[in-house]
Scaffold this motif. Sequence first.
Motif, PDB file in Angstrom:
ATOM      1  N   THR A  32       0.825  -1.169  -0.118  1.00  0.00           N
ATOM      2  CA  THR A  32      -0.056  -0.037  -0.494  1.00  0.00           C
ATOM      3  C   THR A  32       0.871   1.165   0.208  1.00  0.00           C
ATOM      4  OG1 THR A  32      -1.704  -1.737   1.513  1.00  0.00           O
ATOM      5  CG2 THR A  32      -2.322   1.451   0.998  1.00  0.00           C
ATOM      6  N   GLU A  33       0.017   2.034  -1.489  1.00  0.00           N
ATOM      7  CA  GLU A  33       0.935   3.356  -0.765  1.00  0.00           C
ATOM      8  C   GLU A  33       0.391   4.189  -0.498  1.00  0.00           C
ATOM      9  OE1 GLU A  33       3.168   4.700  -4.349  1.00  0.00           O
ATOM     10  OE2 GLU A  33       4.822   2.298  -4.504  1.00  0.00           O
ATOM     11  N   HIS A  34       0.601   5.515  -0.171  1.00  0.00           N
ATOM     12  CA  HIS A  34      -1.349   6.566   0.645  1.00  0.00           C
ATOM     13  C   HIS A  34      -0.503   8.209   0.063  1.00  0.00           C
ATOM     14  CE1 HIS A  34      -2.109   9.642   3.766  1.00  0.00           C
ATOM     15  NE2 HIS A  34      -3.028   9.325   3.653  1.00  0.00           N
ATOM     16  N   ALA A  35      -1.831   8.157  -0.085  1.00  0.00           N
ATOM     17  CA  ALA A  35      -1.992  10.095  -1.060  1.00  0.00           C
ATOM     18  C   ALA A  35      -2.647  10.472   0.510  1.00  0.00           C
ATOM     19  CB  ALA A  35      -2.282   9.973  -2.379  1.00  0.00           C
ATOM     20  N   ALA A  36      -2.480  11.963   0.502  1.00  0.00           N
ATOM     21  CA  ALA A  36      -3.313  12.442   1.205  1.00  0.00           C
ATOM     22  C   ALA A  36      -4.410  13.618   0.611  1.00  0.00           C
ATOM     23  CB  ALA A  36      -2.435  13.942   2.390  1.00  0.00           C
ATOM     24  N   ASP A  37      -4.647  13.696  -0.594  1.00  0.00           N
ATOM     25  CA  ASP A  37      -5.455  14.105  -0.748  1.00  0.00           C
ATOM     26  C   ASP A  37      -5.653  13.954  -2.849  1.00  0.00           C
ATOM     27  OD1 ASP A  37      -4.003  15.985  -2.646  1.00  0.00           O
ATOM     28  OD2 ASP A  37      -4.118  16.951  -0.440  1.00  0.00           O
ATOM     29  N   GLY A  38      -6.828  14.086  -2.971  1.00  0.00           N
ATOM     30  CA  GLY A  38      -7.101  14.309  -4.555  1.00  0.00           C
ATOM     31  C   GLY A  38      -6.091  14.165  -5.509  1.00  0.00           C
ATOM     32  N   GLN A  39      -5.812  16.095  -5.321  1.00  0.00           N
ATOM     33  CA  GLN A  39      -4.455  16.530  -5.723  1.00  0.00           C
ATOM     34  C   GLN A  39      -3.768  15.459  -5.772  1.00  0.00           C
ATOM     35  OE1 GLN A  39      -5.346  18.707  -7.959  1.00  0.00           O
ATOM     36  NE2 GLN A  39      -2.804  18.558  -8.560  1.00  0.00           N
ATOM     37  N   GLU A  40      -2.626  15.381  -5.058  1.00  0.00           N
ATOM     38  CA  GLU A  40      -1.985  14.028  -4.364  1.00  0.00           C
ATOM     39  C   GLU A  40      -1.920  12.723  -5.725  1.00  0.00           C
ATOM     40  OE1 GLU A  40       0.884  12.879  -1.208  1.00  0.00           O
ATOM     41  OE2 GLU A  40      -0.396  13.805  -0.609  1.00  0.00           O
ATOM     42  N   ALA A  41      -2.755  12.144  -5.103  1.00  0.00           N
ATOM     43  CA  ALA A  41      -3.119  10.885  -6.053  1.00  0.00           C
ATOM     44  C   ALA A  41      -2.895  11.053  -7.210  1.00  0.00           C
ATOM     45  CB  ALA A  41      -5.049  10.864  -5.336  1.00  0.00           C
TER      46      ALA A  41
END
Length: 969
Positions: A867-876
């Motif tokens: 699993t990798e993590h992004a803090a919001d939609g823009q970062e994703a």
Amino acid sequence: MNMTESNSAVRKIFLSHSEQILDEMLDKANILTFIYYPKEQRYEGLKLPKGFGIAPESGERFTETFVALFKMVPMHELLFREAVKAIDEGGTTAGCTIEIRPEGISVWIHLRFIAFKNAEGETEHCIAFGSDVTAIKTEERIFADQMIRGQTLQGKIINTSCFNVTQDRMVTYFYGGAAKGQEKDLPERSVIDAILESNPGARDQHSETKDALILSASQIPYPDERNRFMRICSHQGLLKAFEEGRTEQTLEYRRIIAGKVTWVSTMIVLVRHPDTDEIFSFFYTTDISLNKQAEKLKDANDIMKTAALDIHDMIAVIDPGEETIELIYGMFFKCGERESDDTKLLPLSDYVTCVTSKYLSPEEGERFKKRFVISDIEKELKKKSEVLFSVDCVDGASGTRRKIFRFIRREDGEGGIIVSKADITDSYEKERQLEIDDVIIKKTMAETVDFVAVLDPETSEMILRFGSWGLRKNGPTPNRHVKVQYERFVRWSCNAVKEKESKKKCRELLSLDNVIAKLSEDQELMALVDMVDNIDENCTYKKQIRFSWLNDNSGRLLVIGSDVTKSVAEEKERNRQMAEALESAKAADRAKLDFISRISHDIRTPLSAVKNMTEFAYKDMDDPEKLRHDLDSIRHASTFLNSLINDVLDISKIDSGQIEIHEETYPYGYFMEEFQSLIESEAKRKNITIEFKGDCEDIPIMTDPVRWRQVGLNIIMNALTYTPAGGKIFISVANKRIDEHTAISKMVVEDTGIGMTEEFQKHMFEPFSQDETNEERRKISGGTGLGLYIVKRLIELMNGTIEIESELGKGTRVSIVLKARIADVNPYEEKTDALNVDLSGRVLLVEDNEINTEIALRILDTTGVETEHAADGQEAVEMYEDRPEGYYDAVIMDIQMPRMNGYEAASAIRRSGRADAETIPVIAMTADAFDNARKKAKEAGFTTYITKPIDADAVKRMLAETIISSQLK
């Protein structure tokens, strides 16, 4: 010095000389003095002249005693009461000038009250003293009498009066036709208010003159005439007229006298008193009804003469013996070319020839010749008073014109026949149009109106203009009386009323005096009367009789009678429906409050458990057994809270019609094994035996698996909850084909639990219903009372049925039958348990909340994926586009995030143009469980979605299904 300081200085001077000032006032009080106590309504120390008779020096009921003692007339009694009322309400001074008649003697006094207050500002007592002003009043009356006698009035004198305009006081009233000193009661307060509202300037007048003015105005029924009378005769109007030099004015208006509307004329004369220079006004009112009638007759004669001259082209005299026609008025020919005015006498044959040859068509000419035979006309005139016939004349300028010839005998002894010719083209067309309009109006009115009539208040004559007088449904009606006296109409109406008291009220309501009085206040009077059918006395009709002024300056009334039985019934029904709707709204509001109260309680209970057991868990870290108990309690409470929230959301969606059934292929045969793993551990914990029985064909059906599982789990968990240790639960499922396209799927859950009371079974499908009278049920905690309500509604949405049989203390049997379509694809051959699949690959988790991120990462770690993590939609979106194609096997994304939300991020991934943009699974992770959120997610490009709080098994199953499906694509 300001006004406050000035008043204070005056007060000090007054107080310092109060005894001297009071003595001077008492010296002037040459008629009477006394002390009045407002709080006790009593008086004492009454001093009167000897000629006033014997009166007690003190007494109770002050106001009534003095009115009776001095025999005040009604108008002056009103002035006296207003002065006393001013003192009673806290006034410092008050006064009035009134005429009193003790022992039959007429005396005018000026009465003055001075109040004395205590430190709190309350009136303790007041001193009253009266001065004799009879001499002043007598002098004014002598002046008034001289002026009145000096006037020469024509017509029938009704009354005369005199006012002192300068002082705004009445000198004398009701002279002439009325007895000297005659008084009349003031009208009702509502009438006074209506008059003053239209003439606000009169409010500031002295009470004496204002009352006299209102009394006169209240007898004028027409608002325009009444307002003009008030404007000219008010105190302001009289002063303005004198200033402008209008010392003589005449008003003509209609006034109610002896119950009838009568034309009167009031002459107003303004003069200055030679000695005092005060302005006096004299009013002389006479009856001019005879003059008005004469004017009407004269006007009628003038109108008839003018009308006759306007409509006739020709008036001539025919001499039958000489067979000549002599022109008296107009022209022989006025259609087309104009003949010479010098032609006054023609042979009759020449006239006929000229008319037929020049102005008539051949057909009309022949008809004219046959009708214009003088011998035949003479014979007809012996039988009737006139002979009429019409012809269509050709006019080159304006086409065809219709002319009418009228023949009458000459009655002046000269002999012969008078003939007239008139153009009736316009009236003929109008008459034809009026006939059409009349038919339309009568057909329209016949549906809503019984009759239309015109009432003349002066003669009490009522003329029928449409319909019939009949006010009752059946039986003979007085239709033949086109013209009746109004009293007779009232008698007909009252005879149709059943109850004696109602008859009396009907007569009072329809009386002409009441009608006129009401119309002087309002523009319309509507009388609603219950009338009985004269054949069937049990049948009552609502009749409405509406009165209004005809507004043609004739003083007549328009009277319309109609049957409003149906409209009244419809109005009652509308009111009933509105009352029911209001009660329903109140009930809904009560239900909402009850719902909030119950939910608040049910939510706080598990929240309290979570909060407290979490605190206990921290304390029990060193005791594994207690810690496990704490964690089990937290899990149980959170499970119940999650179930409660889901139930509330389901109810909201069901009641608002937002819940939808999403059909898909479902392998019904695996229903049993799906639930077996869920309930076996709970059954084992409670020492409950569960027996499964399946009789399912390998027939896939089309249904909503999520809702079907929800129904099944709810019923089975109810059995587990309400079956005590050592009990049994029997679960059987069946799936049978009934034709090529349809299958019947059935589930039966039977337990040996506590059962339900008969009373509860009547309400078991209602929200929040619980078996409170069941003693065993009270021992079992949990349950919101929403489950069966949701189950029943979901089954109905899926076109299924549910039946429940229960007996208290023996158990419950639930049967659910679902009729479903057979699916085209058989998933049995491809069925794989997603939970037993070993997952691998890489998942991008998009979540802005730290706690939710931690929970999701720990759950994903158990599935075997990286699993990798992004803090919001823009970062994703940036991470997805920076990695090579196929780098991520799936994206799990929250919806509500800063910078770029989940909908926008999913849409951006699908539009990125990469090779895996359309195939990569994008899973929505949201707390919004409503169907519109599912639709919005699908439109944004999400593959599927899971709802928070997320479950580990649900996440693994979702990942397995989506990743495998994506790899197959």
